[in-house]
Each structure stands twice: as C-alpha cells, then as structure tokens.
Design a protein around this motif. Structure first.
Motif, mmCIF file in Angstrom:
data_model
loop_
_atom_site.group_PDB
_atom_site.id
_atom_site.type_symbol
_atom_site.label_atom_id
_atom_site.label_comp_id
_atom_site.label_asym_id
_atom_site.label_seq_id
_atom_site.Cartn_x
_atom_site.Cartn_y
_atom_site.Cartn_z
ATOM 1 N N ILE A 151 0.824 -1.200 0.000
ATOM 2 C CA ILE A 151 0.000 0.000 0.000
ATOM 3 C C ILE A 151 0.865 1.260 0.000
ATOM 4 C CG2 ILE A 151 -1.970 1.090 1.208
ATOM 5 C CD1 ILE A 151 -2.583 -1.577 2.378
ATOM 6 N N ARG A 152 2.163 1.056 0.101
ATOM 7 C CA ARG A 152 3.005 2.228 0.304
ATOM 8 C C ARG A 152 3.345 3.081 -0.918
ATOM 9 N NH1 ARG A 152 8.492 1.085 1.855
ATOM 10 N NH2 ARG A 152 7.619 -0.572 3.124
ATOM 11 N N PRO A 153 3.429 2.546 -2.137
ATOM 12 C CA PRO A 153 4.155 3.318 -3.182
ATOM 13 C C PRO A 153 3.433 4.601 -3.569
ATOM 14 C CG PRO A 153 3.016 1.486 -4.153
ATOM 15 C CD PRO A 153 2.809 1.384 -2.682
ATOM 16 N N ARG A 154 3.443 5.541 -2.671
ATOM 17 C CA ARG A 154 2.726 6.785 -2.916
ATOM 18 C C ARG A 154 3.514 7.679 -3.842
ATOM 19 N NH1 ARG A 154 -1.054 8.714 1.563
ATOM 20 N NH2 ARG A 154 -1.924 6.821 0.718
ATOM 21 N N ARG A 155 4.738 7.954 -3.464
ATOM 22 C CA ARG A 155 5.571 8.763 -4.356
ATOM 23 C C ARG A 155 6.478 7.809 -5.105
ATOM 24 N NH1 ARG A 155 8.714 11.075 -0.833
ATOM 25 N NH2 ARG A 155 7.582 10.212 0.898
ATOM 26 N N ASN A 156 5.955 7.218 -6.125
ATOM 27 C CA ASN A 156 6.707 6.154 -6.775
ATOM 28 C C ASN A 156 7.403 6.680 -8.003
ATOM 29 O OD1 ASN A 156 7.575 3.834 -8.080
ATOM 30 N ND2 ASN A 156 5.980 2.647 -7.065
ATOM 31 N N SER A 157 8.709 6.513 -8.021
ATOM 32 C CA SER A 157 9.473 7.046 -9.147
ATOM 33 C C SER A 157 9.252 6.213 -10.401
ATOM 34 C CB SER A 157 10.956 7.041 -8.795
ATOM 35 O OG SER A 157 11.317 5.743 -8.386
ATOM 36 N N ASN A 158 8.668 5.009 -10.236
ATOM 37 C CA ASN A 158 8.425 4.172 -11.407
ATOM 38 C C ASN A 158 7.192 4.606 -12.171
ATOM 39 O OD1 ASN A 158 10.547 2.216 -10.875
ATOM 40 N ND2 ASN A 158 9.329 1.745 -9.077
ATOM 41 N N ARG A 159 6.387 5.455 -11.540
ATOM 42 C CA ARG A 159 5.141 5.808 -12.213
ATOM 43 C C ARG A 159 5.400 6.910 -13.224
ATOM 44 N NH1 ARG A 159 1.791 6.576 -8.096
ATOM 45 N NH2 ARG A 159 2.152 8.803 -8.017
ATOM 46 N N PRO A 160 4.949 6.694 -14.476
ATOM 47 C CA PRO A 160 5.160 7.738 -15.488
ATOM 48 C C PRO A 160 4.425 9.016 -15.109
ATOM 49 C CG PRO A 160 3.718 6.006 -16.314
ATOM 50 C CD PRO A 160 4.269 5.527 -15.024
ATOM 51 N N ALA A 161 4.927 10.141 -15.599
ATOM 52 C CA ALA A 161 4.427 11.442 -15.171
ATOM 53 C C ALA A 161 2.973 11.666 -15.528
ATOM 54 C CB ALA A 161 5.283 12.543 -15.802
ATOM 55 N N TRP A 162 2.524 11.028 -16.666
ATOM 56 C CA TRP A 162 1.166 11.301 -17.121
ATOM 57 C C TRP A 162 0.121 10.535 -16.325
ATOM 58 C CZ3 TRP A 162 -0.505 6.582 -18.468
ATOM 59 C CH2 TRP A 162 0.463 5.663 -18.910
ATOM 60 N N GLU A 163 0.567 9.565 -15.544
ATOM 61 C CA GLU A 163 -0.423 8.724 -14.878
ATOM 62 C C GLU A 163 -0.883 9.376 -13.577
ATOM 63 O OE1 GLU A 163 -0.111 4.490 -15.355
ATOM 64 O OE2 GLU A 163 -0.372 4.240 -13.207
ATOM 65 N N GLU A 164 -2.217 9.277 -13.333
ATOM 66 C CA GLU A 164 -2.765 9.880 -12.109
ATOM 67 C C GLU A 164 -2.221 9.180 -10.874
ATOM 68 O OE1 GLU A 164 -4.380 8.171 -14.297
ATOM 69 O OE2 GLU A 164 -6.074 9.252 -15.174
ATOM 70 N N LEU A 219 1.018 4.744 -26.403
ATOM 71 C CA LEU A 219 -0.433 4.750 -26.555
ATOM 72 C C LEU A 219 -1.098 5.273 -25.287
ATOM 73 C CD1 LEU A 219 -1.137 1.296 -28.262
ATOM 74 C CD2 LEU A 219 -1.308 3.561 -29.288
ATOM 75 N N TYR A 220 -0.609 4.776 -24.155
ATOM 76 C CA TYR A 220 -1.166 5.225 -22.876
ATOM 77 C C TYR A 220 -0.933 6.720 -22.693
ATOM 78 C CZ TYR A 220 -1.819 0.414 -21.353
ATOM 79 O OH TYR A 220 -2.229 -0.874 -21.235
ATOM 80 N N GLU A 221 0.277 7.122 -23.045
ATOM 81 C CA GLU A 221 0.630 8.521 -22.854
ATOM 82 C C GLU A 221 -0.279 9.414 -23.690
ATOM 83 O OE1 GLU A 221 4.795 8.985 -23.272
ATOM 84 O OE2 GLU A 221 4.703 11.156 -23.023
ATOM 85 N N ALA A 222 -0.458 9.006 -24.944
ATOM 86 C CA ALA A 222 -1.302 9.805 -25.838
ATOM 87 C C ALA A 222 -2.728 9.846 -25.319
ATOM 88 C CB ALA A 222 -1.272 9.208 -27.247
#
Lengths: 311, 333
Positions: free
Chosen positions: A7-20, B221-224
C-alpha cells in the motif's frame, strides 16, 4: 508481510508522469487482493512445514495442525530418512529425475540443434514429424500395451522413456538456437569444428539459461510423475515419492487404494503414520522444486514466451 | 486424415535470410553428405517418439478389435491375432450411460472453468501490471508461479489438509464450536472444489502469457490517451484490453480444443472420495474400462473418440479464429 509494502508506493518514481495518483480505495483494494492471493498460496505451505517440525506433544496441544512454530523437532525427518518405504521412494524419484532429465536434455538438445538450420536435408518433414505430436495423442490404452509389451513393467525406465521427449521443449530450444548469429557457425566451421563440437563449444554455452529452464521443466515432470507409476509400477520398493504421498495423505480417505502396505521402522506396519511424518513427506516432495526454483525463475518468462509464440 | 499445416516459427523465416546454408542446387547425395550429422542428431528423438508416441497412436486400431492380450505371445503380437469387430466397441460405448455421463461431466467442467477459471489469470495480470513497485511485482510473481511446479498429488493433499474433514479449517471451526462440512467429499460442490484446485495450481502461471502481452503494448499509446484526457478506466478499456485480444483468443482456442481434456490426475485422485457420479470424466472412464476391468477395446474406443473430437474442435475453433481476423494457432496458408 507484504500488505504494508503493497500500500506504500505513494511517491513512486516508477510511475510515469502522465499517470494519475492512485486513489486510496484503489490502493487498498489492490493491497487486499494481493495479500489474499499471497496468503492462499503461502499459508498451506507454512502450516505443513511447521507441523512437520513439531513434536507429537505440540501437535496434540494444537488439536492437529500447528500454525505457530514453537520448536524445531526434526524427529519426523529422522524417521522417514532412516530406511523403509519413504527412503526407497525418495531414492527412486531422485534416480528417475536425474537419469530422466539427462536423457531428455541430451535427446532434445541434439534434435533441436539438428533442426536449427533451415535448408538442411529433410528439415521440414522432420520438424513436421515433431510438431504432429501436438495434434495426435497416443491414447492411454495403446500406450499401456506398448510399454508393457516392451517388458518395461516394474522397470524404472517405464517412468522415463514414454515421457522422455516433449515437442514443446524442443520447439523452445530450437527457436533459441536459431537466433544465434550465423557468423559464429561459419567461423567455427572454418576452424574445422564438426557439428557436435559447434553444439558443445558455441551453441550450448550461449543458451545456458534456456537449456536450464527446459531442464527444469523436464526435471519437475519426472519428480511429479504419478500416473505412470500407477500404470507401470507394482513393486513396493520401486514406487516414486508421489505415490507414497498419495498413500499417506489421500489413501486414508479411499478404501480402494490400499494396495501398498505402509511400513515405517519404529511405527509398525499397522500404525498409521503420525501427522508430523505425513507432513515431512509432503515437505520432501516440495523441497526439490523449492531449491531449483530461485535459480531458474528469472528465465521463465523468456522461455515460456518463446515457446508460446512459436509453438 | 490430413493434418493441418502448422505455422513455421517466425524466427525460422527471419533467420533464413541471414544465416541459412545457401540454397544451392545440390544433389540429394551432396546434401546428405553435408547434413548427415544433423540428421543423425535428430534420430534419437525421432525413435523415442516413434516407439512411445506414434506406434501407440497406431495402436488405437484395437478400438476396432475384440482385443485379447493373450492372443499372441506378448501384448504387441496380440494386436495381430485379435478379432476385428468393426464399430462394435463404439456401438457398445454409445449405448452405455456411464460413458455419456463421463462426457457430460467433462463438458460441464470445461464450461464451468471457462467462465470461472479462464478470466482469473487475465485479471491477475492486469492487476499486477498496474502495480508500479518492481519489488512487489517480483515477489507476487515468484509466489504465484510456485504451485505450478507442484504435482497434482501434492495439490490435492494440500487441499485435503486445509479444507478436508480433518483439515486446518475444520480444526479451527471445531475449536470455535462449529461443526464443519467436509468439502473434499461432497459431490454437489465437487466442481467448485476442482476449479479452485486448478486455480490455486495454475492461475498464477497462466498469468505469464498475459503479462508478456501487456508488456508488449506500446506505452506511448497510454501517454497519448492520457494527454487526450482518458482516465485510467478508459485507458484500460481502449488500450489494455484490446492489447490482450489476440492472446485471449489464442488461449480460448487451445482451451476449446482441450474441451474433453480436463486434467486426468486430479480426477483419478479424487474419484473415490466424491464418488463416480461427480468425478468420472472421459479419461478416468478410459482408465477404468481399459486398464482396471481390462475391456481394452472399449477403453481404446473411448480414448479414440476423445482424440478425434479433440482434433475436430481444434480445427473448428481455429477456423473460428480466422473469421475473427486472428492468426490462431496455425495460419491459413
């Protein structure tokens, strides 16, 4: 064990910038599911290991299975390894696994290499000969008649030869061999190497990982083989470990499978084996897989995918 | 019967360009002289398959015989001397209700698992794919792959120990003052039991293929989509699920072709515990007809029936896949 990390990965560097950012409910839901999945796999194994290492007294106090370890009592293992049916079975299974894996690997690697260069004589028809086994099943009854007709009843080779080669593994290996650059072959050939030498000196060292995975698949198959033993092995001292496991754990439930006498030194043949001994037998059947598993695990995906796509 | 052509592995096609032995116009003798070591290498594997796969496959002719193992000096020679009875074994089989019961059992188990088993690995893969931490991912992966390497004996034993009449769950319930049901011996819930065993053993492993398919989806694709304002659910619906489509269809075909094959050991191990009515599948029927009560011809006929239906199902399902515009397991050619 893993719930809090999940449940921890809140500030996850693996998450791409565009993802919520994950929602709280989402995180909690995923964490719960993953914890449950892990528990469903691990709890039975844990219970078995702990119970196998418990004394009669602890088992009685717990009313059966032990979940919380209180001691380290190897007496169950001492009993099953000190001769008798379980020891025989372990030896039989070990022998079958080692010899079987060796035969299977040698035969499969040779054939995969033999087929790895398109354009050789008869290459297409031989490949088809192997692939056809995916569609045509031999059938249980005729296989039984052929194996017994060859005089393999009560012979450990009956646990090895009928399943010695899997076309699936062959295809996996062949696909990998074919991706080795052709220049390597050419240079070896210029140096005067024959096919066997090329296979041994160049191809095999380059494909160690895939060969190991294929070897593991074969080994697991031999170690887990159960049904061939029912068909072909009647003698008590030649039963593999899976058969003994069935006798110990499941046969108590079924009257028809009482063909084998349960004889353990120090228990007398009529006494049912104690729970700790039963659990120790279970652990013994699991452990080989557990030992090899970590070394091979990282190669699974590659091997399976090659096989799945090319098969 | 002409077997359908099986797709040449793609790597073969690719590799041909850069490293194949050049296709000169060599005579047969020259090619033989050049390639004999390679042919020799294939020989052991071919012999093994001949003896333990193709000869038994031919041995299915005893389905048309009143096979008597004592007609010859050994069981193999008895093939030659047994009496031919045409379709007699099949007629007997098709009039036997026990056989049809096993077929119905097998098909209902397949159908049930198609609904309740098949989606689980897909769901797990999507879930795992959405988890960013590589540590947790690899932990989950190593744990859920593990049961695939256990034997059926072990899996059934573990279930027995956990939820059986004397198992851990029953023990806990008893200590809490309840009387637990024995879930291992109840024929009515047997289909649930075997499905959960199958899930426990292989759902994690089944995830691998889907994980690979997910990894192959182009992340741009996800990014777009995100840039266009698609939220996570829409991205899943429009990118992730379509990305899995061809793998799903491929595996559905394989499953359909295996419709009469539901896993033999699992059933033979539990047949006595829950009774024949629930646990008899075609494979166990073959075993008991053929090997246990030695009606060899009838057993072989049941096995052959199963195999032929299996081939028809594979071919049919593959046709269906082509109609969907998918590649299937072998291509049209």
């Amino acid at each position: 064990m893993s719930a809090d990390t999940a449940i921890r990965p809140r500030r996850n560097s693996n998450r791409p910038a565009w993802e919520e950012k994950p929602t709280l409910i989402g995180q909690f839901g995923k964490g719960t599911i993953i914890t449950v999945v892990l528990a469903v796999v691990l709890v039975p194994l844990w219970t078995v290991v702990v119970t196998s290492l418990s004394s009669e007294k602890t088992i009685n106090e717990a009313g059966g299975y032990v979940f919380v370890p209180r001691e380290l009592n190897p007496s169950a293992y001492v009993v099953i390894f000190s001769g008798g049916q379980v020891t025989d079975a372990i030896l039989v299974s070990t022998f079958v696994t080692i010899l079987g894996t060796a035969i299977s690997l040698i035969v499969t690697v040779l054939a995969a290499y033999g087929l790895s260069r398109p354009g050789t004589l008869g290459h297409r028809s031989i490949l088809f000969y192997f692939l056809l086994t995916f569609l045509i099943y031999p059938g249980m009854i005729p296989s039984y008649l052929v194996v017994t007709g060859l005089g393999l009843k009560d012979n450990l080779l009956a646990l090895i030869l009928p399943t010695a080669i899997s076309a699936f593994n062959l295809v996996v290996l062949r696909a990998f061999f074919m991706n080795i650059p052709g220049e390597l072959y050419d240079s070896a050939r210029i140096d005067g190497a024959g096919e066997l030498r090329i296979l041994w000196r160049i191809v095999l060292p380059l494909s160690r990982a895939v060969t190991a995975v294929v070897g593991l698949f074969y080994a697991v198959g031999y170690w887990n083989a159960f049904f061939n033993a029912i068909l072909y092995i009647d003698r008590n001292d030649l039963q593999p470990v899976q058969r003994v496991l069935q006798q110990f754990i499941l046969a108590g439930q079924s009257p028809t499978t009482s063909g084998m006498a349960v004889a353990i030194p120090g228990l007398g043949s009529s006494t049912p084996p104690s729970l700790a001994i039963k659990m120790a037998v279970v652990v013994v059947t699991i452990v080989p897989a557990l030992i090899v598993y970590p070394f091979i695990q990282r190669h699974f995906t590659k091997g399976v995918i090659i096989g799945a796509v090319k098969g | 019967m002409s077997a359908p052509p099986i797709a040449e592995p793609q790597a073969a096609v690719k590799a041909k360009k850069n490293k194949a032995i050049p296709p000169q116009r060599l005579s047969f003798g020259q090619r033989l002289r050049r390639d004999w070591p390679l042919l020799l290498m294939c020989l052991p594997a071919m012999l093994l398959l001949l003896v333990f796969h193709y000869i038994p496959a031919l041995g299915n002719v005893i389905a048309f015989q009143d096979y008597n193992p004592f007609a010859g000096d050994d069981p193999l020679e008895a093939f030659l001397y047994s009496e031919w009875i045409g379709f007699g074994n099949f007629e007997y089989l098709f009039q036997t209700s026990a056989f049809w019961d096993s077929v119905v059992n097998t098909l209902s188990i397949t159908a049930f698992q198609l609904v309740f088993y098949f989606p689980v690995p897909i769901f797990l893969a999507i879930l795992l794919n959405s988890i960013m931490s590589p540590r947790i991912r690899s932990l989950v992966q190593s744990v859920v792959y593990l049961p695939h390497f256990f034997s059926w004996v072990l899996v059934v034993s573990l279930f027995q120990m956990m939820i059986g009449g004397a198992g851990l769950l029953a023990q806990t319930l008893r200590q809490a003052g309840y009387t637990p049901p024995d879930m291992m011996t109840n024929p009515d819930t047997f289909i649930l039991l075997i499905t959960s065993q199958a899930l426990w053993k292989d759902a994690g492993w089944g995830m691998i293929v889907f994980l690979a398919a997910l990894a192959a989806i182009d992340t741009s694709l996800y990014e777009a989509a995100a840039a266009d304002g698609a939220n996570r659910w829409r991205r899943m619906w429009h990118i992730t699920l379509p990305g899995l489509r061809s793998v799903v269809i491929l595996l559905l075909i394989l499953r359909l072709g295996d419709a009469l094959n539901v896993g033999f050991e699992q059933f033979i191990l539990q047949r006595e515990m829950v009774g024949r009515d629930a646990a008899e599948v075609v494979d166990t029927y073959v075993y008991y007809q053929g090997i246990a009560i030695q009606q060899w011809g009838v057993g072989a006929a049941a096995g052959l029936f199963k195999a032929v239906i299996g081939i028809l199902l594979i071919v049919g399902a593959n046709k269906l896949a082509h109609r969907f515009g998918e590649q299937g397991i072998y291509s049209k050619s």
